[in-house]
Design a protein around this motif. Sequence first.
Motif, PDB file in Angstrom:
ATOM      1  N   ARG A   1      31.027  42.917  55.058  1.00  7.94           N
ATOM      2  CA  ARG A   1      30.920  44.244  54.444  1.00  7.94           C
ATOM      3  C   ARG A   1      29.464  44.484  54.091  1.00  7.94           C
ATOM      4  O   ARG A   1      28.686  43.541  53.868  1.00  7.94           O
TER       5      ARG A   1
ATOM      6  N   CYS B   1      28.673  48.483  49.360  1.00  3.58           N
ATOM      7  CA  CYS B   1      30.035  48.538  48.825  1.00  3.58           C
ATOM      8  C   CYS B   1      30.066  48.127  47.353  1.00  3.58           C
ATOM      9  O   CYS B   1      30.712  48.771  46.524  1.00  3.58           O
ATOM     10  N   SER B   2      29.357  47.060  47.017  1.00  5.53           N
ATOM     11  CA  SER B   2      29.377  46.556  45.633  1.00  5.53           C
ATOM     12  C   SER B   2      28.422  47.305  44.724  1.00  5.53           C
ATOM     13  O   SER B   2      28.488  47.167  43.500  1.00  5.53           O
TER      14      SER B   2
ATOM     15  N   ASN C   1      28.845  53.284  42.243  1.00 10.06           N
ATOM     16  CA  ASN C   1      29.201  53.542  40.843  1.00 10.06           C
ATOM     17  C   ASN C   1      29.822  54.920  40.615  1.00 10.06           C
ATOM     18  O   ASN C   1      30.043  55.321  39.484  1.00 10.06           O
TER      19      ASN C   1
ATOM     20  N   THR D   1      35.476  50.412  46.140  1.00 10.02           N
ATOM     21  CA  THR D   1      34.786  49.653  47.182  1.00 10.02           C
ATOM     22  C   THR D   1      34.154  48.373  46.626  1.00 10.02           C
ATOM     23  O   THR D   1      33.813  47.467  47.393  1.00 10.02           O
ATOM     24  N   ARG D   2      33.980  48.284  45.318  1.00  9.44           N
ATOM     25  CA  ARG D   2      33.410  47.066  44.727  1.00  9.44           C
ATOM     26  C   ARG D   2      34.306  45.850  44.932  1.00  9.44           C
ATOM     27  O   ARG D   2      33.841  44.719  44.894  1.00  9.44           O
ATOM     28  N   TYR D   3      35.612  46.099  45.111  1.00  3.93           N
ATOM     29  CA  TYR D   3      36.556  44.984  45.234  1.00  3.93           C
ATOM     30  C   TYR D   3      36.676  44.471  46.665  1.00  3.93           C
ATOM     31  O   TYR D   3      37.431  43.525  46.913  1.00  3.93           O
TER      32      TYR D   3
ATOM     33  N   ALA E   1      35.673  42.258  49.303  1.00  2.00           N
ATOM     34  CA  ALA E   1      34.885  41.022  49.349  1.00  2.00           C
ATOM     35  C   ALA E   1      35.232  40.225  50.598  1.00  2.00           C
ATOM     36  O   ALA E   1      36.391  40.178  51.022  1.00  2.00           O
TER      37      ALA E   1
ATOM     38  N   CYS F   1      29.314  52.150  53.023  1.00  2.00           N
ATOM     39  CA  CYS F   1      30.181  50.975  52.848  1.00  2.00           C
ATOM     40  C   CYS F   1      31.060  50.827  54.084  1.00  2.00           C
ATOM     41  O   CYS F   1      31.946  51.648  54.339  1.00  2.00           O
TER      42      CYS F   1
ATOM     43  N   GLN G   1      43.930  45.804  43.882  1.00  2.00           N
ATOM     44  CA  GLN G   1      42.525  45.923  44.220  1.00  2.00           C
ATOM     45  C   GLN G   1      42.246  45.572  45.687  1.00  2.00           C
ATOM     46  O   GLN G   1      41.157  45.870  46.198  1.00  2.00           O
TER      47      GLN G   1
END
Length: 263
Positions: free
Chosen positions: A176, A180-181, A184, A191-193, A195, A239, A257
């Motif tokens: 990824r 993505c991380s 905000n 998208t932070r999740y 992994a 992302c 998530q």
Amino acid sequence: MMGSAELICWVLVASTLGHNHLVTGGCSGKCCRSRDLSCSSTGWRMDRVYGTCYCDEGCVRTKDCCFDYYTECPAQDCTVSDWSFWSGCAKPCQPSVRVRVRHVEQQPGNSGKACPSLEERAGCREYRDHQGSHCGRSSGPAFITSMEFGKGRPKHDSYGNPLDHGFCMEFKLESRTPQCSAENRPHTLWTRYIAEGFKVCVACEPPSLQNSSSSCQGDGQESHNEAVLHWQAVGNPRCSGTWKKVQKTQQCTCPPQHSFVFI
């Protein structure tokens, strides 16, 4: 020496002044918004000092409120309406954004809770153009969004025909992009999740599911399990990444998530 009559007179004066200090002043009928130096009274303050005290919202910060401020000027939290219906996608035939809004019914007062966000966005995709013609399908990447933002989508096509209930595809995330991380914005925090190395579930359901092919764009049904497939987060074009197909199942069983939906 002070005579008895004079002494009695001073005692009466002192008693009267003390009584007036106790019963005068206060914020009854004097509550004001923001910081307003004219919004004042003469009486006891919360810090037990007698003198000028205030009944505006700013007195809480400056600690010079009248003794009855919280009784006479109770906090009023902001209240908002229910969310409106989701708007249509901003652009047809491609990944885009939909919006829903709510409005303020009561502004906060006297240091009450501030108003929450009045707008919410979510990734989406229209399957027909402005003339009502079907957009067609492409062989590009799988477009995905959070399962939460995929709720409430229609179970019929544009002509009212019922669509299949759908299925779930499980993938193992291979890569990824760093963006993505770093996201905000509220509608793309999911998208932070995403992994690397984790198994994710992606639902293929109406309206992205087409009866004619029983598939969603990029679901990898025609690819072998070692094929590297591409995905793209809707709402955050920076992302994206790759994954490998694990299996097709009837229902998605991943944690929230790690559960997404094809767009």
